[in-house]
Design an enzyme around this catalytic site. Structure first.
Site, PDB file in Angstrom:
ATOM      1  N   GLU A 198       0.799  -1.233   0.000  1.00 27.90           N
ATOM      2  CA  GLU A 198       0.000   0.000   0.000  1.00 27.90           C
ATOM      3  C   GLU A 198       0.834   1.286   0.000  1.00 27.90           C
ATOM      4  O   GLU A 198       1.024   1.931   1.034  1.00 27.90           O
ATOM      5  CB  GLU A 198      -0.950   0.007   1.206  1.00 27.90           C
ATOM      6  CG  GLU A 198      -1.910  -1.162   1.213  1.00 27.90           C
ATOM      7  CD  GLU A 198      -3.046  -1.012   2.223  1.00 27.90           C
ATOM      8  OE1 GLU A 198      -2.959  -0.114   3.079  1.00 27.90           O
ATOM      9  OE2 GLU A 198      -4.010  -1.772   2.135  1.00 27.90           O
ATOM     10  N   GLU A 386      -5.730  -8.445   0.554  1.00 26.46           N
ATOM     11  CA  GLU A 386      -6.437  -8.103   1.791  1.00 26.46           C
ATOM     12  C   GLU A 386      -7.882  -7.802   1.447  1.00 26.46           C
ATOM     13  O   GLU A 386      -8.172  -7.190   0.416  1.00 26.46           O
ATOM     14  CB  GLU A 386      -5.852  -6.844   2.467  1.00 26.46           C
ATOM     15  CG  GLU A 386      -4.534  -7.042   3.151  1.00 26.46           C
ATOM     16  CD  GLU A 386      -4.025  -5.784   3.852  1.00 26.46           C
ATOM     17  OE1 GLU A 386      -4.849  -4.938   4.251  1.00 26.46           O
ATOM     18  OE2 GLU A 386      -2.793  -5.658   3.982  1.00 26.46           O
TER      19      GLU A 386
HETATM   20  C1  PNW Z   1      -4.559  -1.801   5.412  1.00 26.18           C
HETATM   21  N1  PNW Z   1      -7.551   3.949   5.046  1.00 26.18           N
HETATM   22  O1  PNW Z   1      -4.455  -0.505   5.861  1.00 26.18           O
HETATM   23  C2  PNW Z   1      -3.242  -2.406   5.839  1.00 26.18           C
HETATM   24  O2  PNW Z   1      -2.538  -3.064   4.840  1.00 26.18           O
HETATM   25  C3  PNW Z   1      -3.343  -3.231   7.076  1.00 26.18           C
HETATM   26  O3  PNW Z   1      -2.112  -3.247   7.710  1.00 26.18           O
HETATM   27  C4  PNW Z   1      -4.470  -2.708   7.948  1.00 26.18           C
HETATM   28  O4  PNW Z   1      -4.508  -3.291   9.202  1.00 26.18           O
HETATM   29  C5  PNW Z   1      -5.756  -2.944   7.186  1.00 26.18           C
HETATM   30  O5  PNW Z   1      -5.721  -2.355   5.908  1.00 26.18           O
HETATM   31  C6  PNW Z   1      -6.991  -2.432   7.927  1.00 26.18           C
HETATM   32  O6  PNW Z   1      -6.899  -1.067   8.118  1.00 26.18           O
HETATM   33  C7  PNW Z   1      -5.286   0.541   5.613  1.00 26.18           C
HETATM   34  O7  PNW Z   1      -7.565   4.817   5.946  1.00 26.18           O
HETATM   35  C8  PNW Z   1      -5.318   1.531   6.568  1.00 26.18           C
HETATM   36  O8  PNW Z   1      -8.224   4.085   3.990  1.00 26.18           O
HETATM   37  C9  PNW Z   1      -6.061   2.662   6.392  1.00 26.18           C
HETATM   38  C10 PNW Z   1      -6.788   2.803   5.226  1.00 26.18           C
HETATM   39  C11 PNW Z   1      -6.754   1.799   4.247  1.00 26.18           C
HETATM   40  C12 PNW Z   1      -6.006   0.672   4.454  1.00 26.18           C
END
Ligand code: PNW
Length: 480
Positions: A198, A386
């Site tokens: 990401e 994911e």
């Molecule tokens: C992903 N947003 O993170 C990550 O790859 C993981 O480590 C995380 O735990 C999971 O999704 C759940 O959050 C994100 O704010 C964190 O849009 C924040 C966002 C998107 C993905």
């Protein structure tokens, strides 16, 4: 008049026959309906995903160096109630138990990440044999249980001692060296590598918004440079893996591309979603899969555009074996006659979400993620690296966690993923986020994404209803 009499007749028939019998099939007629579970292609891979800093704990054990997340989470005011990943799920010690959970689900694949600073405490220089040994033990345990590891090299826990972090081009080079080392040491145990996880989270959220480590708020030119170093690091790592790993090693990345869903499934909106996908991901996935920045992006950024050295774009565009997509929230687009050809529609306040405020529920997002990326860039293979959700899980007095909302979320997403597979898009596997509740970054332990509940005081793991549901899904290779 006509309507009125229709209504009256409907009322009369209700009066004549008991409502239940008139409106619903009886038990015996229902039995004649053949259940139609939606099947996935044979050999479809089912697993779960985690990340090192979110589960391992043991932050100061066996020579691990600090990462930017150790520093950030220990800085007052940066995370929910100052929570850190010091202990997390203690998977550093409990990894066998966690692999047992995977095994119980029937999972055949597992996506995990390596903590760079566990292997190279300073990011570069001398490796730490104890750190590497830990991963060898984990990988061996996975193989002993018939689970194939898919390994992410970087899931945000940048070694803190790399000067200026991703603001420095040297960090991209250091990542290439780390990838070379890991692929030499571990490609006997790992066939599939993901370089980075990401881009937008470890660039924009970390250097522009300040929500993630190291928590900076830089200007546009500097942010674009950070983004460039992120995708360049990915490119260096792809090349390093190709040069150093055993023959047959495969490489891709795990990317949360912004997913644009056409408001109505009609030609003009479907095309608008494709245009939005290219432009909306221009600094990241588009650049990686096309080996160039779009004209529109360069024009829009003007003097703030990244400084690109000769050869960079070719490195960034190194061919991949697969693309991993982390899929969460949708963006809805429609065609319009602006120069861009599309407009993104804001969400109404009533748009449903899960427990994290950013996590909007639009299950068709997973179908369009696969379809848009395939139509535009034709990757050989796609994995959903994911997908999952936070929920307000409660342990009942009988010990059960009835996360029916998470089951609803997962079921609906998998139905739309099945559509993509059935239409022939090259989706090969699905990694549910996450195997167990864990350290949810700036949200600390306040948001639970696991299908296993973790009591963070005792480290006890308990399967939630969603784990039971996922077990049945995997066993049937189908969703219903
Ligand atoms: C992903 N947003 O993170 C990550 O790859 C993981 O480590 C995380 O735990 C999971 O999704 C759940 O959050 C994100 O704010 C964190 O849009 C924040 C966002 C998107 C993905």
């Amino acid at each position: 008049m006509k309507n009125k009499s229709t209504r009256r007749r409907f009322g009369q028939s209700l009066a004549a026959a008991p409502f239940v019998a008139a409106a619903f099939p009886t038990a015996s007629s229902a039995q004649t309906v053949t259940p139609n579970r939606l099947s996935f292609p044979q050999g479809f891979k089912w697993g779960c995903a985690t990340a090192a800093y979110q589960i391992e704990g043991a932050a100061n054990e066996d020579g691990r160096g600090p990462s930017v997340w150790d520093i950030f989470s220990h800085t007052p005011g940066k995370t929910f109630q100052g929570e850190t990943g010091d202990v997390a799920d203690d998977s550093y010690h409990l990894y066998k138990e966690d692999i047992r959970l995977l095994k119980n689900l029937g999972a055949t694949v597992y996506r995990m990440s390596i903590s760079w600073s566990r292997v190279f405490p300073d990011g570069i220089g001398k490796p730490n044999p104890k750190g590497l040994d830990y991963y060898k033990r984990v990988l061996d345990e996975l193989h002993n249980n018939g689970i194939d590891p898919y390994v992410t090299l970087f899931h945000w826990d940048l070694p803190a001692s790399l000067p200026h972090g991703w603001q420095s081009r040297d960090t991209s080079k250091a990542f290439g060296d780390y990838a070379a080392f890991i692929s030499r040491e571990l490609s006997d145990r790992v066939q599939h590598f993901f370089t980075t996880n990401e881009f937008v989270c470890f660039t924009d959220l970390s250097y522009k918004v300040g929500q993630f480590a190291p928590g900076l708020k830089l200007d546009a030119a500097r942010v674009n440079q950070v983004r460039h170093h992120g995708i360049l690091a990915h490119g260096f790592a792809v090349q390093a893996i190709r040069a150093n790993a055993r023959a047959g090693t495969l490489v891709g990345l795990a990317e949360n591309a912004t997913v644009f869903v056409p408001v109505i499934e009609e030609k003009q909106h479907v095309e608008a979603a494709l245009k939005a996908t290219r432009q909306g991901n221009a600094p990241f996935l588009t650049a990686v899969l096309e080996g160039k920045y779009t004209e529109e992006y360069l024009q829009k950024e003007g003097a703030n555009a990244p400084k690109v050295e000769a050869g960079d774009m070719q490195i960034i565009g190194s061919p991949l074996d697969f693309v991993g997509l982390n899929v969460y929230s949708p963006e809805y687009v429609r065609a319009d006659d602006s120069p861009a050809g599309y407009v993104v529609l804001p969400k109404q306040s009533s748009f449903p979400r899960m427990a994290s405020p950013w996590l909007f529920v639009g299950p068709e997002v997973i179908y369009w993620a696969v379809r848009n990326v395939t139509t535009l860039w034709k990757p050989k293979e796609i994995y959903i690296t994911e997908n999952g959700c936070s929920a307000d899980d409660v342990v009942r007095s009988d010990g059960r966690i009835n996360d029916t909302d998470r089951v609803m979320y997962l079921r609906n997403h998998l139905m739309h993923l099945q559509r993509a597979a059935a239409e022939g898009y090259p989706v090969k596997g699905y990694f549910l986020w996450s195997l167990l509740d864990n350290y949810e970054w700036a949200d600390g332990y306040s948001k639970r994404f696991g299908i296993h509940y973790v009591d963070f005081k005792t480290q006890k793991r308990t399967p939630k209803l969603s784990a039971e549901w996922y077990t049945a899904t995997i066993a049937g290779n189908s969703v219903a």
